[in-house]
Motif scaffolding. Structure first.
Motif, PDB file in Angstrom:
ATOM      1  N   UNK A   1     -28.044 -42.544 -24.905  1.00  0.00           N
ATOM      2  CA  UNK A   1     -29.324 -42.404 -25.594  1.00  0.00           C
ATOM      3  C   UNK A   1     -29.141 -41.675 -26.936  1.00  0.00           C
ATOM      4  N   UNK A   2     -28.406 -40.543 -26.912  1.00  0.00           N
ATOM      5  CA  UNK A   2     -28.191 -39.776 -28.157  1.00  0.00           C
ATOM      6  C   UNK A   2     -27.429 -40.613 -29.184  1.00  0.00           C
ATOM      7  N   UNK A   3     -26.423 -41.344 -28.689  1.00  0.00           N
ATOM      8  CA  UNK A   3     -25.591 -42.102 -29.629  1.00  0.00           C
ATOM      9  C   UNK A   3     -26.375 -43.250 -30.249  1.00  0.00           C
ATOM     10  N   UNK A   4     -27.151 -43.975 -29.431  1.00  0.00           N
ATOM     11  CA  UNK A   4     -27.971 -45.059 -30.006  1.00  0.00           C
ATOM     12  C   UNK A   4     -28.925 -44.496 -31.068  1.00  0.00           C
ATOM     13  N   UNK A   5     -29.476 -43.305 -30.816  1.00  0.00           N
ATOM     14  CA  UNK A   5     -30.393 -42.696 -31.806  1.00  0.00           C
ATOM     15  C   UNK A   5     -29.692 -42.539 -33.146  1.00  0.00           C
ATOM     16  N   UNK A   6     -28.477 -42.004 -33.096  1.00  0.00           N
ATOM     17  CA  UNK A   6     -27.731 -41.821 -34.349  1.00  0.00           C
ATOM     18  C   UNK A   6     -27.402 -43.178 -34.981  1.00  0.00           C
TER      19      UNK A   6
ATOM     20  N   UNK B   1     -28.799 -46.216 -34.686  1.00  0.00           N
ATOM     21  CA  UNK B   1     -29.942 -46.938 -35.277  1.00  0.00           C
ATOM     22  C   UNK B   1     -30.447 -46.220 -36.537  1.00  0.00           C
ATOM     23  N   UNK B   2     -30.351 -44.880 -36.564  1.00  0.00           N
ATOM     24  CA  UNK B   2     -30.815 -44.169 -37.760  1.00  0.00           C
ATOM     25  C   UNK B   2     -29.848 -44.403 -38.921  1.00  0.00           C
ATOM     26  N   UNK B   3     -28.548 -44.410 -38.638  1.00  0.00           N
ATOM     27  CA  UNK B   3     -27.574 -44.735 -39.694  1.00  0.00           C
ATOM     28  C   UNK B   3     -27.871 -46.135 -40.241  1.00  0.00           C
TER      29      UNK B   3
END
Ligand SMILES: Cc1cc2nc3c(=O)[nH]c(=O)nc-3n(C[C@H](O)[C@H](O)[C@H](O)COP(=O)(O)OP(=O)(O)OC[C@H]3O[C@@H](n4cnc5c(N)ncnc54)[C@H](O)[C@@H]3O)c2cc1C
Ligand SMILES: Cc1cc2nc3c(=O)[nH]c(=O)nc-3n(C[C@H](O)[C@H](O)[C@H](O)COP(=O)(O)OP(=O)(O)OC[C@H]3O[C@@H](n4cnc5c(N)ncnc54)[C@H](O)[C@@H]3O)c2cc1C
Lengths: 106, 106
Positions: A13-18, A20-22
């Motif tokens: 979850x944390x990694x997808x957040x980063x 998609x924001x990148x």
């Protein structure tokens, strides 16, 4: 850090957040260096992501569907498709596990 | 993704979670390739992190305090110090803002 290392779901979850924001901040008209950087970044996620099987599968996925790094839009859409592909793999895996449980009457 | 792009605090929190977990799984005896990968990864965070001022400051910080990539322990401890350094910068900035508010009697 509290609760570190994270479990597989929280880490994902944390990694997808980063990621998609990148992708959301990737330029509309990237320079050759920016295209190289984003490709290298995803390659390194495939090497360093701290879940061995996930990282291995992700590296294979990148080989068959490399980052579409022409613009912000193409990159974000590519990442959504990649994320969907992994979602579907996980759903399929859950079904397999359920089938296995039912067939063994667990 | 819902709430995407994330705000600065949430993005930071998610990113630190990934970075500390990557450091926690870094090998005790890294190969030359693994050392290069981790250095490249932090360099790319400094280029792609989607908060421009954060990324610029982080790149400067990496130049003066490059990743201590000899082992899992050295890398994790280095990352804690880097994270602390940024925590302290933010506290100092908050004080500055408070001072500014007090001095202007806001
Ligand atoms: C590179 C990578 C590889 C992974 N490989 C595996 C693996 O092989 N096996 C495994 O068990 N887990 C893997 N994971 C973890 C997995 O993808 C999930 O993160 C984890 O299962 C937690 O799921 P979640 O329900 O919290 O939502 P997540 O999948 O973490 O998604 C977070 C949020 O993103 C949004 N979202 C969902 N789908 C999309 C989409 N297609 N596009 C945009 N936004 C979306 C939703 O709001 C969701 O709540 C991987 C994670 C990453 C980053
Ligand atoms: C590379 C990078 C650079 C950043 N630069 C800036 C910047 O210039 N300006 C800005 O406003 N924000 C910046 N941020 C965001 C900032 O660091 C925080 O993430 C944000 O302010 C949210 O803070 P938080 O209180 O949720 O905790 P975070 O700092 O996000 O920390 C998350 C959790 O990590 C744990 N933790 C705290 N300190 C440590 C430590 N030293 N070692 C191990 N674990 C710890 C705690 O459990 C904490 O809750 C940056 C983030 C990153 C990843």
């Amino acid at each position: 850090m509290e609760n570190c290392p994270l479990d597989k779901a929280k880490l994902g979850f944390h990694t997808w957040s980063l990621l998609h924001t990148i992708a959301a901040y990737y330029p509309d008209e990237p320079t050759p260096q920016q295209r190289k950087d984003i490709n290298d970044f995803f390659t390194l996620i495939g090497r360093l992501y701290p879940c061995e099987t996930c990282a291995r599968d992700f590296t294979k996925l990148l080989a068959s569907r490399p980052p579409e790094n022409d613009s912000q839009k193409s990159l974000s859409e590519w990442l959504c498709r990649i994320h969907n592909h992994i979602n579907q793999k996980l759903v399929a895996k859950n079904y397999e596990q359920k089938y296995w449980q039912v067939s063994l009457k667990i």
